[in-house]
Design a protein around this motif. Structure first.
Motif, PDB file in Angstrom:
ATOM      1  N   SER A  71      27.520 -32.391 -84.665  1.00  0.00           N
ATOM      2  CA  SER A  71      27.555 -31.249 -85.538  1.00  0.00           C
ATOM      3  C   SER A  71      26.253 -30.502 -85.588  1.00  0.00           C
ATOM      4  O   SER A  71      25.214 -31.094 -85.640  1.00  0.00           O
ATOM      5  N   ARG A  72      26.394 -29.189 -85.529  1.00  0.00           N
ATOM      6  CA  ARG A  72      25.247 -28.332 -85.751  1.00  0.00           C
ATOM      7  C   ARG A  72      25.396 -27.757 -87.148  1.00  0.00           C
ATOM      8  O   ARG A  72      26.485 -27.683 -87.681  1.00  0.00           O
ATOM      9  N   THR A  73      24.307 -27.355 -87.743  1.00  0.00           N
ATOM     10  CA  THR A  73      24.374 -26.840 -89.115  1.00  0.00           C
ATOM     11  C   THR A  73      24.317 -25.322 -89.122  1.00  0.00           C
ATOM     12  O   THR A  73      23.561 -24.719 -89.866  1.00  0.00           O
ATOM     13  N   ASP A  74      25.119 -24.707 -88.270  1.00  0.00           N
ATOM     14  CA  ASP A  74      25.205 -23.256 -88.250  1.00  0.00           C
ATOM     15  C   ASP A  74      25.835 -22.748 -89.550  1.00  0.00           C
ATOM     16  O   ASP A  74      26.445 -23.495 -90.293  1.00  0.00           O
ATOM     17  N   ALA A  75      25.695 -21.456 -89.781  1.00  0.00           N
ATOM     18  CA  ALA A  75      26.317 -20.850 -90.959  1.00  0.00           C
ATOM     19  C   ALA A  75      27.827 -20.876 -90.822  1.00  0.00           C
ATOM     20  O   ALA A  75      28.357 -21.204 -89.766  1.00  0.00           O
ATOM     21  N   VAL A  76      28.505 -20.532 -91.896  1.00  0.00           N
ATOM     22  CA  VAL A  76      29.962 -20.627 -91.923  1.00  0.00           C
ATOM     23  C   VAL A  76      30.601 -19.920 -90.743  1.00  0.00           C
ATOM     24  O   VAL A  76      31.415 -20.470 -90.040  1.00  0.00           O
ATOM     25  N   ASN A  77      30.233 -18.689 -90.511  1.00  0.00           N
ATOM     26  CA  ASN A  77      30.858 -17.964 -89.411  1.00  0.00           C
ATOM     27  C   ASN A  77      29.906 -16.911 -88.865  1.00  0.00           C
ATOM     28  O   ASN A  77      30.134 -15.727 -88.992  1.00  0.00           O
ATOM     29  N   LEU A  78      28.816 -17.391 -88.249  1.00  0.00           N
ATOM     30  CA  LEU A  78      27.926 -16.462 -87.569  1.00  0.00           C
ATOM     31  C   LEU A  78      28.695 -15.779 -86.449  1.00  0.00           C
ATOM     32  O   LEU A  78      29.742 -16.252 -86.030  1.00  0.00           O
ATOM     33  N   ALA A  79      28.180 -14.706 -85.914  1.00  0.00           N
ATOM     34  CA  ALA A  79      28.828 -14.037 -84.780  1.00  0.00           C
ATOM     35  C   ALA A  79      28.651 -14.936 -83.574  1.00  0.00           C
ATOM     36  O   ALA A  79      27.781 -14.735 -82.737  1.00  0.00           O
ATOM     37  N   ASP A 153      30.864 -25.735 -96.610  1.00  0.00           N
ATOM     38  CA  ASP A 153      30.998 -24.976 -95.371  1.00  0.00           C
ATOM     39  C   ASP A 153      30.781 -25.921 -94.201  1.00  0.00           C
ATOM     40  O   ASP A 153      29.672 -26.432 -94.005  1.00  0.00           O
ATOM     41  N   LEU A 154      31.836 -26.171 -93.424  1.00  0.00           N
ATOM     42  CA  LEU A 154      31.745 -27.174 -92.378  1.00  0.00           C
ATOM     43  C   LEU A 154      30.826 -26.735 -91.240  1.00  0.00           C
ATOM     44  O   LEU A 154      30.896 -25.589 -90.781  1.00  0.00           O
ATOM     45  N   PRO A 155      29.968 -27.634 -90.763  1.00  0.00           N
ATOM     46  CA  PRO A 155      29.144 -27.340 -89.590  1.00  0.00           C
ATOM     47  C   PRO A 155      30.002 -27.361 -88.335  1.00  0.00           C
ATOM     48  O   PRO A 155      31.155 -27.798 -88.362  1.00  0.00           O
ATOM     49  N   ARG A 156      29.419 -26.912 -87.241  1.00  0.00           N
ATOM     50  CA  ARG A 156      30.155 -26.816 -85.983  1.00  0.00           C
ATOM     51  C   ARG A 156      29.880 -28.007 -85.081  1.00  0.00           C
ATOM     52  O   ARG A 156      28.792 -28.581 -85.103  1.00  0.00           O
ATOM     53  N   SER A 157      30.851 -28.348 -84.273  1.00  0.00           N
ATOM     54  CA  SER A 157      30.664 -29.403 -83.284  1.00  0.00           C
ATOM     55  C   SER A 157      29.792 -28.879 -82.151  1.00  0.00           C
ATOM     56  O   SER A 157      29.436 -27.702 -82.104  1.00  0.00           O
ATOM     57  N   SER A 158      29.465 -29.760 -81.230  1.00  0.00           N
ATOM     58  CA  SER A 158      28.650 -29.363 -80.081  1.00  0.00           C
ATOM     59  C   SER A 158      29.511 -28.916 -78.899  1.00  0.00           C
ATOM     60  O   SER A 158      28.990 -28.642 -77.820  1.00  0.00           O
ATOM     61  N   ASP A 159      30.828 -28.836 -79.098  1.00  0.00           N
ATOM     62  CA  ASP A 159      31.723 -28.416 -78.017  1.00  0.00           C
ATOM     63  C   ASP A 159      31.504 -26.945 -77.657  1.00  0.00           C
ATOM     64  O   ASP A 159      31.150 -26.129 -78.513  1.00  0.00           O
ATOM     65  N   THR A 225      22.834 -33.959 -92.612  1.00  0.00           N
ATOM     66  CA  THR A 225      22.449 -33.203 -91.425  1.00  0.00           C
ATOM     67  C   THR A 225      23.505 -33.291 -90.337  1.00  0.00           C
ATOM     68  O   THR A 225      23.812 -32.314 -89.654  1.00  0.00           O
ATOM     69  N   ARG A 226      24.063 -34.472 -90.141  1.00  0.00           N
ATOM     70  CA  ARG A 226      25.089 -34.678 -89.119  1.00  0.00           C
ATOM     71  C   ARG A 226      26.300 -35.379 -89.737  1.00  0.00           C
ATOM     72  O   ARG A 226      26.501 -36.573 -89.551  1.00  0.00           O
ATOM     73  N   PRO A 227      27.114 -34.647 -90.474  1.00  0.00           N
ATOM     74  CA  PRO A 227      28.277 -35.269 -91.127  1.00  0.00           C
ATOM     75  C   PRO A 227      29.373 -35.612 -90.127  1.00  0.00           C
ATOM     76  O   PRO A 227      29.446 -35.057 -89.035  1.00  0.00           O
ATOM     77  N   GLY A 228      30.232 -36.534 -90.537  1.00  0.00           N
ATOM     78  CA  GLY A 228      31.361 -36.916 -89.702  1.00  0.00           C
ATOM     79  C   GLY A 228      32.548 -35.988 -89.868  1.00  0.00           C
ATOM     80  O   GLY A 228      33.608 -36.215 -89.285  1.00  0.00           O
ATOM     81  N   THR A 229      32.408 -34.952 -90.680  1.00  0.00           N
ATOM     82  CA  THR A 229      33.440 -33.929 -90.861  1.00  0.00           C
ATOM     83  C   THR A 229      32.877 -32.601 -90.388  1.00  0.00           C
ATOM     84  O   THR A 229      31.836 -32.138 -90.893  1.00  0.00           O
ATOM     85  N   PHE A 230      33.547 -31.987 -89.406  1.00  0.00           N
ATOM     86  CA  PHE A 230      33.035 -30.732 -88.833  1.00  0.00           C
ATOM     87  C   PHE A 230      34.166 -29.981 -88.170  1.00  0.00           C
ATOM     88  O   PHE A 230      35.265 -30.506 -87.990  1.00  0.00           O
ATOM     89  N   VAL A 231      33.912 -28.729 -87.784  1.00  0.00           N
ATOM     90  CA  VAL A 231      34.926 -27.897 -87.151  1.00  0.00           C
ATOM     91  C   VAL A 231      34.609 -27.710 -85.679  1.00  0.00           C
ATOM     92  O   VAL A 231      33.454 -27.669 -85.264  1.00  0.00           O
ATOM     93  N   ASN A 232      35.663 -27.604 -84.889  1.00  0.00           N
ATOM     94  CA  ASN A 232      35.542 -27.404 -83.440  1.00  0.00           C
ATOM     95  C   ASN A 232      35.840 -25.941 -83.090  1.00  0.00           C
ATOM     96  O   ASN A 232      36.407 -25.209 -83.891  1.00  0.00           O
ATOM     97  N   PRO A 233      35.468 -25.509 -81.879  1.00  0.00           N
ATOM     98  CA  PRO A 233      35.805 -24.141 -81.480  1.00  0.00           C
ATOM     99  C   PRO A 233      37.326 -23.960 -81.366  1.00  0.00           C
ATOM    100  O   PRO A 233      38.061 -24.939 -81.224  1.00  0.00           O
ATOM    101  N   ILE A 234      37.769 -22.724 -81.453  1.00  0.00           N
ATOM    102  CA  ILE A 234      39.187 -22.431 -81.244  1.00  0.00           C
ATOM    103  C   ILE A 234      39.628 -23.035 -79.917  1.00  0.00           C
ATOM    104  O   ILE A 234      38.974 -22.862 -78.897  1.00  0.00           O
ATOM    105  N   GLY A 235      40.738 -23.786 -79.942  1.00  0.00           N
ATOM    106  CA  GLY A 235      41.177 -24.470 -78.728  1.00  0.00           C
ATOM    107  C   GLY A 235      42.656 -24.289 -78.477  1.00  0.00           C
ATOM    108  O   GLY A 235      43.373 -23.605 -79.224  1.00  0.00           O
ATOM    109  N   ILE A 236      43.112 -24.959 -77.436  1.00  0.00           N
ATOM    110  CA  ILE A 236      44.531 -24.881 -77.054  1.00  0.00           C
ATOM    111  C   ILE A 236      45.352 -25.710 -78.031  1.00  0.00           C
ATOM    112  O   ILE A 236      45.032 -26.857 -78.314  1.00  0.00           O
ATOM    113  N   GLY A 237      46.415 -25.111 -78.525  1.00  0.00           N
ATOM    114  CA  GLY A 237      47.275 -25.816 -79.461  1.00  0.00           C
ATOM    115  C   GLY A 237      48.566 -26.214 -78.819  1.00  0.00           C
ATOM    116  O   GLY A 237      49.478 -26.700 -79.435  1.00  0.00           O
TER     117      GLY A 237
END
Length: 237
Positions: A71-79, A153-159, A225-237
């Motif tokens: 997880s990265r600690t980016d803002a909720v929804n940076l560009a 606000d969930l941080p982002r994964s490294s994907d 800093t590195r939580p076990g709960t985070f969001v991934n990029p938009i992916g194939i569903g």
């Protein structure tokens, strides 16, 4: 007095080290200066046998591995796709919030087990409800709201994100969240009981609000800093 003060400092440092990775609550033995897990790791262990201690240690290691996995600690929804979205073509093709419908459930309709002692995944399927083909690229903004009104606000994964193209009616993209449940039997760590989830598509400024349908609670690592709960990029569903 000096010896007691020294032990207290060592204990405080150990507790802070555990909290930094969101591993759960610990207790300090003031007589020895050691730390012991009140929660017994994610296995819910009780007692002090060597086997249980080893299992608790293994469980704690798994929690750290899950947290470090991404997880990265980016803002909720940076560009997140600023370089892509900066062109006129990308802007015109981007899926807007109002053109999408959001429904809980992954490719196989699975739901997270909120009583599990290991990481789970919650997914939201996205469908193009508009009349044009559009694209999604990057990370969505995801904010959890608890039953008591707290926000996370969930941080982002490294994907790495890839571009998803949706024709009208397509529902082949999804938002996925790795979550670390907190079983009811686990005492000690602070629970975050999710009530609602706010989702903002990449590069959008408006969100949708979904009711959390799975009950239970996740481990409150909102300050980690590195939580076990985070969001991934938009992916194939």
């Amino acid at each position: 007095m000096t010896a007691k003060l020294t032990r207290a400092v060592r204990c405080t440092a150990a507790v802070l080290a555990v909290i930094a990775v969101g591993a759960g609550a610990t207790a300090c033995d003031s007589s020895s200066g050691s730390t012991s897990s009140k929660a017994g790791g994610w296995s819910g262990l009780q007692g002090g046998s060597q086997e249980k201690a080893q299992a608790a240690g293994d469980s704690m290691k798994n929690v750290k591995k899950m947290a470090e996995k991404g997880s990265r600690t980016d803002a909720v929804n940076l560009a997140s796709t600023a370089s892509t979205a900066s062109t006129t073509g990308a802007e015109s093709k981007r899926c807007h919030t109002g053109e999408l419908t959001f429904n809980w459930g992954g490719p196989h309709g699975g739901a997270p087990d909120m009583q599990a002692d290991y990481q789970q995944m919650a997914t939201v399927r996205l469908a193009n409800s508009g009349n044009r083909t559009c694209t999604l690229h990057g990370f969505p903004g995801v904010r959890l709201i608890s039953t008591t009104g707290e926000t996370w606000d969930l941080p982002r994964s490294s994907d790495k994100p890839s571009t998803m193209t949706l024709s009208p009616g397509d529902d082949t993209s999804m938002v996925s969240m790795n979550i670390l449940p907190l079983p009811n039997a686990m005492k000690g760590p602070k629970p975050f009981k999710v009530s609602q989830v706010l989702i903002t598509p990449p590069d959008e400024t408006t969100h949708v609000t979904l009711k959390w349908p799975y009950g239970g609670a996740v481990l409150d690592q909102s300050g980690a800093t590195r939580p076990g709960t985070f969001v991934n990029p938009i992916g194939i569903g």
